[in-house]
Design a protein around this motif. Structure first.
Motif, PDB file in Angstrom:
ATOM      1  N   SER A  27       0.794  -1.229   0.000  1.00 36.64           N
ATOM      2  CA  SER A  27       0.000   0.000   0.000  1.00 36.64           C
ATOM      3  C   SER A  27       0.826   1.279   0.000  1.00 36.64           C
ATOM      4  CB  SER A  27      -0.933   0.020   1.230  1.00 36.64           C
ATOM      5  OG  SER A  27      -1.767  -1.116   1.254  1.00 36.64           O
ATOM      6  N   ILE A  28       2.144   1.165   0.123  1.00 41.52           N
ATOM      7  CA  ILE A  28       2.980   2.351   0.220  1.00 41.52           C
ATOM      8  C   ILE A  28       2.995   3.104  -1.107  1.00 41.52           C
ATOM      9  CG2 ILE A  28       5.339   3.184   0.554  1.00 41.52           C
ATOM     10  CD1 ILE A  28       5.806   0.877   2.452  1.00 41.52           C
ATOM     11  N   PRO A  29       2.582   4.374  -1.118  1.00 41.29           N
ATOM     12  CA  PRO A  29       2.598   5.165  -2.351  1.00 41.29           C
ATOM     13  C   PRO A  29       4.022   5.411  -2.848  1.00 41.29           C
ATOM     14  CG  PRO A  29       1.220   6.182  -0.652  1.00 41.29           C
ATOM     15  CD  PRO A  29       2.031   5.122   0.020  1.00 41.29           C
ATOM     16  N   VAL A  30       4.179   5.486  -4.135  1.00 41.27           N
ATOM     17  CA  VAL A  30       5.480   5.794  -4.727  1.00 41.27           C
ATOM     18  C   VAL A  30       5.915   7.182  -4.283  1.00 41.27           C
ATOM     19  CG1 VAL A  30       6.733   6.157  -6.880  1.00 41.27           C
ATOM     20  CG2 VAL A  30       5.031   4.318  -6.720  1.00 41.27           C
ATOM     21  N   GLY A  31       7.179   7.293  -3.863  1.00 39.31           N
ATOM     22  CA  GLY A  31       7.713   8.592  -3.469  1.00 39.31           C
ATOM     23  C   GLY A  31       7.255   9.080  -2.117  1.00 39.31           C
ATOM     24  N   SER A  32       6.649   8.191  -1.308  1.00 42.13           N
ATOM     25  CA  SER A  32       6.126   8.614  -0.005  1.00 42.13           C
ATOM     26  C   SER A  32       7.213   8.693   1.062  1.00 42.13           C
ATOM     27  CB  SER A  32       5.047   7.638   0.474  1.00 42.13           C
ATOM     28  OG  SER A  32       5.616   6.360   0.709  1.00 42.13           O
ATOM     29  N   GLY A  33       8.364   8.055   0.793  1.00 41.98           N
ATOM     30  CA  GLY A  33       9.436   8.042   1.781  1.00 41.98           C
ATOM     31  C   GLY A  33       9.351   6.866   2.724  1.00 41.98           C
ATOM     32  N   PHE A  34       8.394   5.961   2.489  1.00 42.62           N
ATOM     33  CA  PHE A  34       8.221   4.815   3.373  1.00 42.62           C
ATOM     34  C   PHE A  34       8.692   3.503   2.750  1.00 42.62           C
ATOM     35  CE2 PHE A  34       4.884   7.658   5.152  1.00 42.62           C
ATOM     36  CZ  PHE A  34       5.391   7.746   6.439  1.00 42.62           C
TER      37      PHE A  34
END
Length: 310
Positions: free
Chosen positions: A93-100
């Motif tokens: 579920s981590i969005p691209v470019g979210s830093g996670f």
């Protein structure tokens, strides 16, 4: 990138300890995000994500709401059982470019830093009693206990909690280990404890230690007023311990009875306070002997000796 972007704060929230104010403070820090915001509402992982915080200063990461999504009151062992599934759902579920993107490295194992806050057991019961008089649906009280609440009979209500089936209400240590006091104590002690434990009665000192040990501030930003001073001067903490602390320095017969009835939880709190003292002392040494941030905490002693909780 945030220096702690690969770390997740797992918050074990214990009722009537100031946990709402604490979670709100964490969420207010600009680079801290509640992990539930990475999931659509209702998707597996969203529920546990309410009690998980991550670090990111990525431009495309925005907070879903102005206030933190309420974290539930849970148990350490229950949360641990769901961590693996949460990690799997999070990685998807981590969005691209979210830093996670680094939080689920190492075969999906999360790098967790556990956090909780505890409170003087009697003060906590006083607070719970007054809160429950307004809304006792939050706990599975018996009809007899509801009668005690309605008649403002705290002594009888407190005595009723001594029955083992109600210990989950009165004994906060059970949130860490439901069956073992020693097991709960082992989680909060040591130079690098599994559970970083803050103390309600020293809320400002707790926030100082939180900022220092969890690196909540963004090192790329310059703050004109540090976050702890800002929240203290705002008066937002006036309800922390609203019904608490008023009997600490008084001869209160109910307090004496509580210490006998709930001996295990007082023992747990005594250990938590001693660990808190150790953390304060280490912080003072780190800052060249400056104890300014801790002088208001009644559990802080410049000599660094053992403290008496009551």
């Amino acid at each position: 990138a945030h220096p702690n972007q690969d770390t997740i704060i797992a918050f074990l929230r214990i009722s009537k300890t100031g946990s709402t104010a604490l979670s709100s403070f964490i969420y207010q820090q600009k680079s801290v995000h509640i992990m539930a915001d990475l999931f659509p509402v209702g998707v597996p992982g969203y529920f546990l994500g309410k009690c998980m915080y991550g670090y990111s200063n990525a431009a495309n990461m925005t907070k879903r709401t102005k206030k933190t999504t309420p974290c539930f009151h849970s148990y350490y062992e229950d949360m641990m059982e769901h961590i693996a599934r949460f990690s799997s759902n999070l990685s998807q579920s981590i969005p691209v470019g979210s830093g996670f993107h680094n939080v689920t490295a190492n075969d999906g194992q999360l790098k967790l830093k556990w956090l909780t806050m505890v409170r003087d057991p009697y003060d906590r019961l006083v607070s719970l009693f007054h809160y429950s008089k307004r809304d006792y649906l939050d706990h599975d009280f018996t009809k007899e206990q509801e009668k005690y609440l309605e008649s403002d009979d705290m002594e009888s209500w407190m005595q009723s909690l001594t029955k083992p089936k109600h210990h989950y209400i009165s004994h906060q240590y059970m949130r860490l280990n439901y069956t073992s006091l020693d097991g709960a104590i082992s989680l909060i002690e040591g130079e690098d404890p599994t559970m970083f434990t803050l103390i309600n009665e020293c809320f400002e000192a707790s926030l100082r230690l939180l900022m220092e040990n969890f690196w909540l501030s963004d090192s790329t930003e310059t703050e004109t007023v540090d976050p702890v001073t800002k929240v203290v001067e705002s008066g937002k903490l006036h309800n922390v311990g609203k019904y608490a602390n008023r009997s600490v320095h008084q001869e209160d017969p109910l307090r004496a009875k509580a210490r006998v009835c709930f001996q295990d939880d007082f023992e747990f709190f005594d250990h938590a306070v001693r660990q808190f003292q150790l953390m304060m002392q280490l912080s003072v040494e780190k800052h060249g002997g400056d104890s300014t941030h801790f002088d208001s905490c009644r559990y802080y002693t410049k000599e660094g000796g053992n403290m008496r909780t009551n």
